[in-house]
Write a protein that holds these residues in place. Structure first.
Motif, PDB file in Angstrom:
ATOM      1  N   TRP A 196       0.811  -1.218   0.000  1.00  0.00           N
ATOM      2  CA  TRP A 196       0.000   0.000   0.000  1.00  0.00           C
ATOM      3  C   TRP A 196       0.848   1.272   0.000  1.00  0.00           C
ATOM      4  N   CYS A 197       2.152   1.142   0.050  1.00  0.00           N
ATOM      5  CA  CYS A 197       3.076   2.266   0.220  1.00  0.00           C
ATOM      6  C   CYS A 197       3.486   2.841  -1.144  1.00  0.00           C
ATOM      7  N   PRO A 198       3.022   4.065  -1.515  1.00  0.00           N
ATOM      8  CA  PRO A 198       3.394   4.634  -2.815  1.00  0.00           C
ATOM      9  C   PRO A 198       4.907   4.764  -3.040  1.00  0.00           C
ATOM     10  N   PRO A 199       5.701   5.197  -2.048  1.00  0.00           N
ATOM     11  CA  PRO A 199       7.145   5.246  -2.299  1.00  0.00           C
ATOM     12  C   PRO A 199       7.746   3.852  -2.548  1.00  0.00           C
ATOM     13  N   CYS A 200       7.170   2.820  -1.916  1.00  0.00           N
ATOM     14  CA  CYS A 200       7.642   1.449  -2.169  1.00  0.00           C
ATOM     15  C   CYS A 200       7.356   1.069  -3.619  1.00  0.00           C
ATOM     16  N   ARG A 201       6.177   1.443  -4.095  1.00  0.00           N
ATOM     17  CA  ARG A 201       5.813   1.163  -5.488  1.00  0.00           C
ATOM     18  C   ARG A 201       6.762   1.887  -6.446  1.00  0.00           C
ATOM     19  N   ALA A 202       7.147   3.100  -6.084  1.00  0.00           N
ATOM     20  CA  ALA A 202       8.057   3.869  -6.934  1.00  0.00           C
ATOM     21  C   ALA A 202       9.456   3.253  -6.945  1.00  0.00           C
ATOM     22  N   GLU A 203       9.865   2.671  -5.837  1.00  0.00           N
ATOM     23  CA  GLU A 203      11.211   2.134  -5.693  1.00  0.00           C
ATOM     24  C   GLU A 203      11.389   0.760  -6.350  1.00  0.00           C
ATOM     25  N   MET A 204      10.356  -0.076  -6.332  1.00  0.00           N
ATOM     26  CA  MET A 204      10.504  -1.469  -6.766  1.00  0.00           C
ATOM     27  C   MET A 204      10.993  -1.649  -8.210  1.00  0.00           C
ATOM     28  N   PRO A 205      10.533  -0.872  -9.186  1.00  0.00           N
ATOM     29  CA  PRO A 205      11.084  -1.057 -10.540  1.00  0.00           C
ATOM     30  C   PRO A 205      12.595  -0.824 -10.595  1.00  0.00           C
ATOM     31  N   HIS A 206      13.096   0.128  -9.803  1.00  0.00           N
ATOM     32  CA  HIS A 206      14.532   0.391  -9.751  1.00  0.00           C
ATOM     33  C   HIS A 206      15.270  -0.796  -9.131  1.00  0.00           C
ATOM     34  N   MET A 207      14.674  -1.365  -8.093  1.00  0.00           N
ATOM     35  CA  MET A 207      15.297  -2.505  -7.429  1.00  0.00           C
ATOM     36  C   MET A 207      15.349  -3.710  -8.375  1.00  0.00           C
ATOM     37  N   GLN A 208      14.269  -3.933  -9.129  1.00  0.00           N
ATOM     38  CA  GLN A 208      14.243  -5.039 -10.087  1.00  0.00           C
ATOM     39  C   GLN A 208      15.279  -4.815 -11.191  1.00  0.00           C
ATOM     40  N   THR A 209      15.391  -3.597 -11.678  1.00  0.00           N
ATOM     41  CA  THR A 209      16.396  -3.288 -12.705  1.00  0.00           C
ATOM     42  C   THR A 209      17.799  -3.536 -12.169  1.00  0.00           C
ATOM     43  N   TYR A 210      18.050  -3.088 -10.931  1.00  0.00           N
ATOM     44  CA  TYR A 210      19.363  -3.331 -10.334  1.00  0.00           C
ATOM     45  C   TYR A 210      19.622  -4.835 -10.235  1.00  0.00           C
ATOM     46  N   PHE A 211      18.632  -5.573  -9.797  1.00  0.00           N
ATOM     47  CA  PHE A 211      18.766  -7.024  -9.657  1.00  0.00           C
ATOM     48  C   PHE A 211      19.114  -7.665 -11.000  1.00  0.00           C
ATOM     49  N   GLU A 212      18.403  -7.283 -12.044  1.00  0.00           N
ATOM     50  CA  GLU A 212      18.612  -7.877 -13.367  1.00  0.00           C
ATOM     51  C   GLU A 212      19.960  -7.505 -13.967  1.00  0.00           C
ATOM     52  N   GLU A 213      20.378  -6.262 -13.791  1.00  0.00           N
ATOM     53  CA  GLU A 213      21.529  -5.751 -14.523  1.00  0.00           C
ATOM     54  C   GLU A 213      22.852  -5.784 -13.761  1.00  0.00           C
ATOM     55  N   GLN A 214      22.795  -5.740 -12.414  1.00  0.00           N
ATOM     56  CA  GLN A 214      24.055  -5.556 -11.702  1.00  0.00           C
ATOM     57  C   GLN A 214      24.264  -6.432 -10.478  1.00  0.00           C
ATOM     58  N   ALA A 215      23.232  -6.936  -9.873  1.00  0.00           N
ATOM     59  CA  ALA A 215      23.373  -7.620  -8.583  1.00  0.00           C
ATOM     60  C   ALA A 215      24.386  -8.763  -8.633  1.00  0.00           C
ATOM     61  N   LYS A 216      24.301  -9.611  -9.652  1.00  0.00           N
ATOM     62  CA  LYS A 216      25.237 -10.742  -9.741  1.00  0.00           C
ATOM     63  C   LYS A 216      26.675 -10.266  -9.884  1.00  0.00           C
ATOM     64  N   ASP A 217      26.897  -9.314 -10.781  1.00  0.00           N
ATOM     65  CA  ASP A 217      28.244  -8.802 -11.025  1.00  0.00           C
ATOM     66  C   ASP A 217      28.848  -8.136  -9.791  1.00  0.00           C
ATOM     67  N   GLU A 218      28.006  -7.525  -8.981  1.00  0.00           N
ATOM     68  CA  GLU A 218      28.469  -6.799  -7.800  1.00  0.00           C
ATOM     69  C   GLU A 218      28.430  -7.663  -6.534  1.00  0.00           C
ATOM     70  N   ASN A 219      28.034  -8.942  -6.649  1.00  0.00           N
ATOM     71  CA  ASN A 219      27.956  -9.846  -5.503  1.00  0.00           C
ATOM     72  C   ASN A 219      26.953  -9.331  -4.462  1.00  0.00           C
ATOM     73  N   VAL A 220      25.774  -8.882  -4.957  1.00  0.00           N
ATOM     74  CA  VAL A 220      24.754  -8.292  -4.102  1.00  0.00           C
ATOM     75  C   VAL A 220      23.517  -9.187  -4.053  1.00  0.00           C
ATOM     76  N   ILE A 221      23.024  -9.401  -2.850  1.00  0.00           N
ATOM     77  CA  ILE A 221      21.774 -10.116  -2.619  1.00  0.00           C
ATOM     78  C   ILE A 221      20.725  -9.078  -2.230  1.00  0.00           C
ATOM     79  N   ILE A 222      19.543  -9.183  -2.803  1.00  0.00           N
ATOM     80  CA  ILE A 222      18.433  -8.307  -2.407  1.00  0.00           C
ATOM     81  C   ILE A 222      17.436  -9.140  -1.616  1.00  0.00           C
ATOM     82  N   LEU A 223      17.174  -8.692  -0.397  1.00  0.00           N
ATOM     83  CA  LEU A 223      16.129  -9.283   0.437  1.00  0.00           C
ATOM     84  C   LEU A 223      15.099  -8.188   0.681  1.00  0.00           C
TER      85      LEU A 223
END
Length: 192
Positions: free
Chosen positions: A88-115
């Motif tokens: 229900w959180c509008p800022p969370c909704r705004a943030e999630m596409p960025h988090m998904q993009t980061y996950f797809e494009e950089q997380a593995k290369d940077e050794n980052v886990i998203i929880l």
């Protein structure tokens, strides 16, 4: 005849309430996006509130939306972006596409886990959470904080709240408010 008029008035008022609610939700989401673009409404709290910078992040175990057990300590040796959110959180909704993009494009290369920990006690039911995950095509782990204990431990009072945890399991930053892709990249880069 008067009953029909009263019925129509009641219906008109109900429709107006629904429309006003939808407009307010859209305005709140737009404001969150604008704030994100301007870099406002985001606080970096490495020492004053929540867990102090350099402090060991408290371990926890939760079950994900997919039914898998996740334990924070299992990710020792990797950088962790620990995010607390609700549907229900509008800022969370705004943030999630960025988090998904980061996950797809950089997380593995940077050794980052998203929880991305869903504050389940504060949310609107499992169906809404599943719909949210599907809507944004989220592919990273969604642990469910069903009793609110982890959110409380991490002092996730305002959401979204995120912690950047280094490879030694230490808190490097606490971010209150939505992050965009550039912020995520910079915060990961700044981790020791």
């Amino acid at each position: 005849m008067p009953k029909k008029i009263i019925g129509l008035l009641v219906l008109a008022v109900m429709v107006a309430i629904v429309i006003i609610g939808a407009v307010q939700d859209n305005m709140a989401e737009s404001e969150a996006l604008d704030n994100m673009a301007l870099g406002s409404n985001v606080d970096f709290l490495p020492t004053d509130e929540g867990l102090a910078k350099g402090e060991q992040a408290p371990d926890f175990q939760l079950t994900t939306l997919d039914g898998e057990a996740v334990r924070l300590s299992d990710y020792q040796g990797q950088k962790v972006m620990l995010n607390f959110w609700a549907t229900w959180c509008p800022p969370c909704r705004a943030e999630m596409p960025h988090m998904q993009t980061y996950f797809e494009e950089q997380a593995k290369d940077e050794n980052v886990i998203i929880l991305a920990v869903n504050l389940t006690t504060e949310d609107r039911g499992l169906g809404k959470i599943e719909d949210f995950v599907e809507e944004f095509g989220l592919e990273f782990a969604i642990p469910m904080d069903e009793h609110g204990d982890v959110g409380s431990t991490y002092q996730a009072v305002s959401i979204p709240t995120s912690y950047m945890i280094d490879t030694q399991g230490r808190v490097q930053n606490k971010i209150v408010g939505p992050m965009d892709l550039a912020m995520m990249e910079q915060l990961v880069e700044d981790m020791e």
